[in-house]
Design a protein around this motif. Structure first.
Motif, PDB file in Angstrom:
ATOM      1  N   LEU A 227      60.542  71.628  18.727  1.00  0.00           N
ATOM      2  CA  LEU A 227      60.708  72.793  19.455  1.00  0.00           C
ATOM      3  C   LEU A 227      59.627  73.842  19.550  1.00  0.00           C
ATOM      4  O   LEU A 227      59.085  74.609  20.235  1.00  0.00           O
ATOM      5  CB  LEU A 227      61.953  73.406  19.519  1.00  0.00           C
ATOM      6  CG  LEU A 227      63.140  72.380  19.901  1.00  0.00           C
ATOM      7  CD1 LEU A 227      64.577  73.317  19.544  1.00  0.00           C
ATOM      8  CD2 LEU A 227      62.982  72.186  21.310  1.00  0.00           C
ATOM      9  N   THR A 228      59.203  73.932  18.177  1.00  0.00           N
ATOM     10  CA  THR A 228      57.791  74.602  17.817  1.00  0.00           C
ATOM     11  C   THR A 228      56.651  74.207  18.652  1.00  0.00           C
ATOM     12  O   THR A 228      55.911  75.290  19.155  1.00  0.00           O
ATOM     13  CB  THR A 228      57.574  74.521  16.234  1.00  0.00           C
ATOM     14  OG1 THR A 228      58.671  75.089  15.647  1.00  0.00           O
ATOM     15  CG2 THR A 228      56.470  75.383  15.910  1.00  0.00           C
ATOM     16  N   VAL A 229      56.425  73.017  18.782  1.00  0.00           N
ATOM     17  CA  VAL A 229      55.279  72.599  19.665  1.00  0.00           C
ATOM     18  C   VAL A 229      55.373  72.772  20.904  1.00  0.00           C
ATOM     19  O   VAL A 229      54.655  73.156  21.749  1.00  0.00           O
ATOM     20  CB  VAL A 229      54.853  71.373  19.326  1.00  0.00           C
ATOM     21  CG1 VAL A 229      53.963  70.541  20.146  1.00  0.00           C
ATOM     22  CG2 VAL A 229      54.572  70.859  17.758  1.00  0.00           C
ATOM     23  N   ARG A 230      56.561  72.662  21.526  1.00  0.00           N
ATOM     24  CA  ARG A 230      56.808  72.976  22.902  1.00  0.00           C
ATOM     25  C   ARG A 230      56.841  74.457  23.246  1.00  0.00           C
ATOM     26  O   ARG A 230      56.111  74.884  24.028  1.00  0.00           O
ATOM     27  CB  ARG A 230      58.529  72.701  23.096  1.00  0.00           C
ATOM     28  CG  ARG A 230      58.768  72.945  24.766  1.00  0.00           C
ATOM     29  CD  ARG A 230      60.188  72.314  24.884  1.00  0.00           C
ATOM     30  NE  ARG A 230      60.690  72.716  26.207  1.00  0.00           N
ATOM     31  CZ  ARG A 230      60.374  72.489  27.225  1.00  0.00           C
ATOM     32  NH1 ARG A 230      59.355  71.640  27.274  1.00  0.00           N
ATOM     33  NH2 ARG A 230      60.649  72.873  28.552  1.00  0.00           N
ATOM     34  N   LEU A 231      57.110  75.473  22.232  1.00  0.00           N
ATOM     35  CA  LEU A 231      56.812  76.695  22.634  1.00  0.00           C
ATOM     36  C   LEU A 231      55.405  77.011  22.604  1.00  0.00           C
ATOM     37  O   LEU A 231      54.928  77.862  23.144  1.00  0.00           O
ATOM     38  CB  LEU A 231      57.792  77.729  21.623  1.00  0.00           C
ATOM     39  CG  LEU A 231      57.586  79.235  21.569  1.00  0.00           C
ATOM     40  CD1 LEU A 231      57.723  79.739  22.926  1.00  0.00           C
ATOM     41  CD2 LEU A 231      58.239  79.839  20.561  1.00  0.00           C
ATOM     42  N   ALA A 232      54.688  76.609  21.485  1.00  0.00           N
ATOM     43  CA  ALA A 232      53.354  76.991  21.059  1.00  0.00           C
ATOM     44  C   ALA A 232      52.428  76.373  22.504  1.00  0.00           C
ATOM     45  O   ALA A 232      51.499  77.093  22.973  1.00  0.00           O
ATOM     46  CB  ALA A 232      52.819  75.971  19.982  1.00  0.00           C
ATOM     47  N   ASP A 233      52.746  75.180  23.163  1.00  0.00           N
ATOM     48  CA  ASP A 233      52.258  74.906  24.390  1.00  0.00           C
ATOM     49  C   ASP A 233      52.349  75.521  25.472  1.00  0.00           C
ATOM     50  O   ASP A 233      51.355  75.891  26.113  1.00  0.00           O
ATOM     51  CB  ASP A 233      52.459  73.433  24.471  1.00  0.00           C
ATOM     52  CG  ASP A 233      51.812  72.639  25.573  1.00  0.00           C
ATOM     53  OD1 ASP A 233      50.780  72.345  25.337  1.00  0.00           O
ATOM     54  OD2 ASP A 233      52.214  72.622  26.616  1.00  0.00           O
ATOM     55  N   MET A 234      53.464  76.341  25.523  1.00  0.00           N
ATOM     56  CA  MET A 234      53.844  77.037  26.727  1.00  0.00           C
ATOM     57  C   MET A 234      53.280  78.256  26.456  1.00  0.00           C
ATOM     58  O   MET A 234      52.453  78.999  27.350  1.00  0.00           O
ATOM     59  CB  MET A 234      55.326  77.511  26.731  1.00  0.00           C
ATOM     60  CG  MET A 234      56.153  76.227  27.321  1.00  0.00           C
ATOM     61  SD  MET A 234      57.936  76.665  27.535  1.00  0.00           S
ATOM     62  CE  MET A 234      58.583  77.241  25.788  1.00  0.00           C
ATOM     63  N   MET A 235      52.973  78.883  25.253  1.00  0.00           N
ATOM     64  CA  MET A 235      52.175  80.298  24.943  1.00  0.00           C
ATOM     65  C   MET A 235      50.568  79.713  25.013  1.00  0.00           C
ATOM     66  O   MET A 235      49.914  80.796  25.691  1.00  0.00           O
ATOM     67  CB  MET A 235      52.371  80.680  23.564  1.00  0.00           C
ATOM     68  CG  MET A 235      53.949  81.029  23.266  1.00  0.00           C
ATOM     69  SD  MET A 235      54.045  81.632  21.645  1.00  0.00           S
ATOM     70  CE  MET A 235      53.342  83.081  21.573  1.00  0.00           C
ATOM     71  N   ALA A 236      50.319  78.743  24.949  1.00  0.00           N
ATOM     72  CA  ALA A 236      48.708  78.316  25.094  1.00  0.00           C
ATOM     73  C   ALA A 236      48.572  78.345  26.611  1.00  0.00           C
ATOM     74  O   ALA A 236      47.523  78.580  26.732  1.00  0.00           O
ATOM     75  CB  ALA A 236      48.547  76.939  24.318  1.00  0.00           C
ATOM     76  N   ASN A 237      49.554  77.606  27.128  1.00  0.00           N
ATOM     77  CA  ASN A 237      49.162  77.664  28.722  1.00  0.00           C
ATOM     78  C   ASN A 237      49.387  79.021  29.318  1.00  0.00           C
ATOM     79  O   ASN A 237      48.329  79.096  30.304  1.00  0.00           O
ATOM     80  CB  ASN A 237      50.426  76.797  29.367  1.00  0.00           C
ATOM     81  CG  ASN A 237      49.928  75.209  29.228  1.00  0.00           C
ATOM     82  OD1 ASN A 237      48.934  74.887  29.210  1.00  0.00           O
ATOM     83  ND2 ASN A 237      51.173  74.556  28.973  1.00  0.00           N
TER      84      ASN A 237
END
Length: 691
Positions: A227-237
């Motif tokens: 979930l940390t990576v999921r949130l990080a990817d959304m923020m990067a996008n």
């Protein structure tokens, strides 16, 4: 909802991708790595932290030099500083690169790398806030889309077209990949993460981070990292799209204020990323080549020493070990040819260029007979073992190499001597009595009667056979490995040599069959060793859902060109974690699935896999088929090695024997329910994770 995994193109794509030892690297990253290695080492660390392909290459170098990678607290700078400069240069001068001018010109490799760098940086910041492991979160973010880079290398035109059609939407891209390739980049990322020995948290994140259903997998051991990576990817996008609005997964304890703070830091990080397109500088390449040429022979010897002690495995015979050593000497010291003669059995292994052959003599051969009488040949005695010959243009200390070879082959000779003593003792036992070898039969209970009065049989094997019997089997297996491997090596080697010289198509086909049957014989010996002495399990917490998917991948790779009908029921997803050796248990389950598939004339199913929570601390997995089923007599012998009621050539009868041995090794229970001509249910009860 059940999912049927029966896509041939998916297996073919998976097989092609699994051949990748490391991903291709963008040429600009290669130039920067070479320049940084020779001029400014901290810059090299930065590249490895922002380019996933470079990071994989550096991890591989660390393993080659026995530099421990403590992923949960990774210090990349400290690890890379332990690697000689010439090794780094050699790696990046030989690494595969993307053809960004032509073949890969339509693939945004640089943009994928930038996205990975931002995602990794964001994941680390989020991990601090939610008190997750920062190092694992960073690595999981960096390698989350490694499958896309692999697809970009192997299928550039197809991926470019899918990129264009998806128009930046991840879910659309996944759907297009599934339709065109039969496999999605998140599944590929997971497979490659496991192949390249990255942490399980990295593999899980690569697989699940882009799935909206990830929020519901509360029992997954690494769900916090996912979930940390999921949130990080959304923020990067959102950074790339110029948006600030991001909704965190509900399971992550992070406030809107923290997200805003992290968002600002990500923006600053993204603006500092070096996106310049430095072209290759001939001077940099020249300096790198000079540095390689200046490599001292002492470093060559250190490399050889480190490699050989790892390469010469216990199952390798002395003459095979000699072949490995000769090949390594030619590679490490750029020798034209090398030969080791073993006096005890009048055998020799000789490598010329990249080809190794094995020779047998009636008497001690002369250097002329070994083809090592020409000028420039170096020779050294190997104590009482034999002799070492090396022909090379450059000079080095052969005595140092001879000492190392003597140590390795002396240890190998001692192993073979011990095995021969054990085999002699077994031979002296003669024919064992029926009482001595009798294994306790499992108890049979009829569960219900069918219209044909054919009982369904349930079998629960005993916890283990008597210790004495297992030791005898283990010694016999070791003796078999020793006695069979030597002639098999000679047969295989001779067949390979003859194939290179033969032009007649009929004879080439016969030689191919010899090679294939030799490989099958090797496999039989390996199976017997796996049954007799499975390695000590490394018990850890495992998700049954992930483990079953690993099994399916293993089975799909086994049946590369055949469509399979394997259904995984949704009950698997909700099972509690278990505590087993994941690899051993997955191998056992895969063996059972092989048996289920082979129970059909077609050999491809259907097979249904389901699960349930079992009382008394176990999680139960059930593998059900509607194939030929088993009689009561067959069930009694089902877990015996080499027993099969199939026609000759269909199976070797080791599947259930290996499965039972591996499951017993992990504290699991195996039960069979079978009815002749109606099918079989195999139930596996695995220890549930302690509360």
């Amino acid at each position: 909802m059940a999912s049927v995994l029966s896509n041939v193109s998916a297996r073919n794509a998976a097989f092609a991708l699994y051949q990748l030892d490391c991903p291709a690297v963008h040429p600009d990253s290669v130039t920067q790595c070479i320049k940084s290695a020779t001029e400014h080492r901290p810059a090299l660390i930065h590249i490895a932290q922002t380019d996933p392909a470079v990071a994989i290459a550096m991890f591989s170098l660390c393993r080659q030099h026995n530099v421990e990678l403590a992923f949960e607290n990774l210090n990349l700078e400290q690890n890379i500083n332990k690697i000689p400069v010439n090794k780094i240069l050699k790696t990046f001068l030989n690494v595969r690169t993307f053809d960004v001018e032509n073949l890969h010109s339509q693939i945004p490799v640089q943009q994928l790398n930038k996205q990975a760098a931002i995602r990794a940086y964001a994941a680390k910041l989020i991990a601090v806030k939610v008190k997750a492991n920062e190092s694992l979160a960073f690595l999981a973010g960096l390698f989350a889309d490694i499958g896309l880079l692999a697809l970009a290398e192997l299928y550039p035109k197809s991926l470019a077209r899918m990129f264009e059609d998806a128009n930046g939407d991840c879910q659309t891209l996944l759907k297009l990949e599934k339709e065109n390739l039969g496999l999605t980049h998140n599944v590929i990322s997971r497979q490659l993460a496991q192949k390249w020995l990255l942490p399980q948290a990295v593999a899980d994140s690569a697989w699940l981070y882009c799935s909206p259903a990830a929020d519901k997998l509360e029992n997954l051991a690494n769900i916090e990292i996912v979930l940390t990576v999921r949130l990080a990817d959304m923020m990067a996008n959102h950074i790339n799209n110029g948006s600030n609005s991001v909704a965190a997964p509900a399971a992550l304890a992070i406030s809107p204020f923290d997200i805003k703070d992290i968002n600002e830091k990500i923006k600053n990080f993204a603006s500092k990323l070096n996106t310049s397109e430095d072209k290759q500088d001939s001077l940099i390449i020249k300096q790198a080549l000079i540095s390689l040429l200046d490599k001292p022979s002492e470093q060559n010897f250190t490399d050889l020493q480190s490699y050989l002690w790892n390469a010469v495995k216990p199952a390798v015979s002395a003459i095979e070990a000699a072949g490995i050593i000769c090949e390594s000497i030619c590679k490490k010291f750029d020798a034209q040819k090398a030969c080791i003669y073993l006096e005890a059995k009048k055998e020799a292994a000789k490598t010329v260029g990249y080809s190794t052959e094995f020779l047998a003599f009636e008497d001690t051969p002369t250097p002329e007979e070994l083809d090592f009488a020409d000028a420039g040949t170096m020779c050294a005695k190997l104590d009482t073992i034999g002799e070492l010959f090396i022909k090379a243009d450059n000079e080095f200390d052969i005595s140092q190499i001879a000492l190392l070879v003597s140590q390795i082959l002396s240890a190998k000779s001692a192993e073979e001597y011990n095995i021969s003593i054990a085999q002699a003792l077994l031979d002296n036992f003669g024919e064992p009595t029926q009482q001595a070898v009798q294994i306790q039969q499992p108890q049979i209970q009829p569960l219900q009667q069918s219209a044909s009065d054919q009982p369904i049989i349930q079998i629960e094997p005993t916890a283990q056979s008597p210790d004495e019997m297992r030791e005898v089997i283990a010694e016999i297996a070791a003796g078999a490995a020793h006695e069979l491997n030597n002639p098999l090596t000679v047969i295989s080697g001779r067949a390979q040599i003859l194939k290179q010289q033969e032009t007649d198509e009929t004879k080439l086909l016969m030689l191919k069959q010899i090679s294939e049957k030799t490989e099958q014989a090797y496999e039989i010996v390996g199976q017997l060793m796996s049954y007799a002495r499975p390695t000590k399990p490394h018990i850890r917490t495992v998700s049954p859902f992930i483990m079953i998917n690993n099994c399916i991948e293993k089975v799909n790779n086994h049946y590369l060109d055949e469509p399979l009908d394997i259904t995984i029921e949704s009950s698997i997803e909700n099972l509690n974690d278990i505590e087993v050796d994941a690899e051993q248990t997955a191998e056992a389950i895969a063996q059972i699935i092989y048996n289920s598939l082979e129970s059909y004339e077609s050999g491809n199913g259907p097979v249904i896999i389901s699960g349930s929570e079992h009382l008394a601390g176990f999680v139960e997995i059930r593998i059900q088929d509607q194939g030929c089923g088993m009689s009561e007599e067959t069930v009694k012998k089902a877990s015996e090695p080499f027993y099969s009621d199939k026609p000759a050539g269909r199976q070797r009868g080791m599947g259930l024997a290996i499965a039972a041995s591996l499951l017993r090794n992990n504290g699991c229970k195996l039960l069979l329910e079978s009815q002749l001509d109606k099918g079989t249910i195999v139930s596996i009860r695995m220890p549930r994770k302690s509360e």
